[in-house]
Design an enzyme around this catalytic site. Structure first.
Site, short mmCIF file in Angstrom:
data_model
loop_
_atom_site.label_atom_id
_atom_site.label_comp_id
_atom_site.label_asym_id
_atom_site.label_seq_id
_atom_site.Cartn_x
_atom_site.Cartn_y
_atom_site.Cartn_z
N GLN A 11 0.82 -1.21 0.00
CA GLN A 11 0.00 0.00 0.00
C GLN A 11 0.86 1.27 0.00
OE1 GLN A 11 -3.82 1.10 2.47
NE2 GLN A 11 -2.08 1.23 3.85
N TYR A 126 1.90 -8.84 15.99
CA TYR A 126 2.26 -7.81 15.02
C TYR A 126 3.03 -6.68 15.71
CZ TYR A 126 1.69 -3.71 12.04
OH TYR A 126 1.92 -2.58 11.30
#
Length: 293
Positions: A11, A126
Site C-alpha cells: 500500500q 504484530y
C-alpha cells in the site's frame, strides 16, 4: 538523491510510486518482494552494494494483524528479521535508512496521544515484531529514522485498508456495526510518501539522521467516527452505522490497543512540516479517488 524503496508492491510502496513524478530530483529504485526479500541478508547486502543508494526507505511489512497472531513466524520474518537485515546492509553501505513502524507498539492504556518518550508495550504479535524491528534498526548502528505511523490508508483501487473496505461495504450493506472504544489517528499514505520524499530533497541535519518520530494525521477518532466521516464524504447515507463496543463485536485473534493516537509534534518541529488533520486529509483524498490498481 538516489533512493531505494522496499516493499514497493504494498500500500505505501504504491503511494511512493505515485508520488515519484513530483520529485524528479530523486533517482528512485522500487523493489517489491520479488526483487528483494528483505529477510535475505546476503541479497540485501548485494543489492545495496550494487545500487550505491544514498537512502533506503523500508516500506516492507507484514501488516495482517490477525494472521500474525496465529502465524507469528510470518510477521517475525518480515517485521523483525527483514528490518534487521536491511538495517545492517544499509549501515555497511553508509546509506540512511528510513524505517516505517506502527502505533501498535503501544498498549493503548493512555488517553492522550503517545509521544516518542512513551514506553512501548505491544499487545499483539504484530506489535511485538514491529517493536523488535525498531530495536534491530537501532542496534545496527547506522544512520536511521524510524517513523511510527497509525491507521494508514490509501484510496487507490486495490489497496486493502479500512477506508476502502468501508467504501465497498457501504455500497453492499444496509447497516454496519463499528466500535466506539478503539481510538486512533487515521493517516493518509499518500501524504506520508510525499513527505518522506520531500524531506529527502534537502540535506538532513545530523540530529535528524538518528531518531524515532511519530507521523500521523492530526486529531483522533474512533472507528465509528472514522466510518461516519467516510459515509458522509462518499454520500452513502443509506447505510446505517450502529455503534458498539469491542466486547460486543465478534472476537478477533489479535488484541487491539484501545487508544493509539500519536502526537506528531516532534516530527513537525524537526522537519518543519505541519501535518493535516485526519478529516481534512480524508476529504482531500475522497474528493478525487485514485484509479490505479
Amino acid at each position: 538523491m538516489r533512493l531505494l524503496i522496499t516493499g514497493a508492491g504494498g500500500q505505501l510502496g504504491r503511494e511512493f510510486q505515485a508520488a515519484a513524478a513530483a520529485f524528479p530530483q530523486h533517482d528512485i529504485i522500487f523493489a517489491d518482494h520479488a526483487a528483494l526479500d528483505v529477510a535475505d541478508a546476503a541479497a540485501a547486502r548485494r543489492l545495496l552494494r550494487r545500487l550505491r543508494v544514498e537512502a533506503v526507505v523500508n516500506a516492507a511489512a507484514f501488516t495482517q494483524v490477525d494472521l500474525a497472531e496465529t502465524q507469528p513466524e510470518l510477521a517475525e520474518r518480515v517485521n523483525h528479521r527483514g528490518a534487521a537485515c536491511l538495517a545492517q546492509a544499509a549501515a555497511e553501505a553508509e546509506s540512511l535508512l528510513i524505517h516505517i513502524s506502527t502505533d501498535y507498539v503501544f498498549d493503548g492504556s493512555k488517553r492522550t496521544p503517545y509521544t516518542e518518550q512513551d514506553r512501548p508495550a505491544p499487545l499483539s504479535a504484530y506489535g511485538r515484531t514491529k517493536l523488535a524491528g525498531e530495536q534491530a534498526v537501532r542496534a545496527a548502528g547506522g544512520r536511521h529514522l524510524i517513523l511510527r505511523t497509525a491507521w494508514l490508508y490509501s484510496t487507490a483501487a486495490g489497496s486493502r485498508n479500512f477506508v476502502n473496505t468501508m467504501r465497498r461495504l457501504m455500497q453492499e450493506k444496509k447497516e454496519l456495526r463499528l466500535v466506539t472504544d478503539q481510538i486512533g489517528s487515521p493517516t493518509c499514505a499518500a501524504d506520508l510518501a510525499a513527505d518522506i520524499l520531500r524531506l529527502l530533497s534537502a540535506p538532513l541535519p545530523p540530529a535528524a539522521q538518528q531518531g524515532t518520530y511519530h507521523y500521523a494525521g492530526a486529531g483522533a477518532c474512533s472507528r465509528y467516527e472514522w466510518a461516519a466521516a467516510i459515509r458522509r464524504l462518499c454520500g452513502a447515507e443509506t447505510c446505517r452505522l450502529i455503534p458498539c463496543t469491542s466486547a460486543e463485536y465478534p472476537p478477533l485473534p489479535a488484541p487491539r490497543p484501545a487508544y493509539s493516537a500519536l502526537s506528531s509534534q516532534a516530527f513537525e518541529a524537526a522537519f518543519g512540516r505541519q501535518l493535516p488533520h485526519w478529516q481534512a486529509a480524508l476529504a482531500r483524498r475522497l474528493s478525487a479517488p485514485e484509479k490505479r490498481g
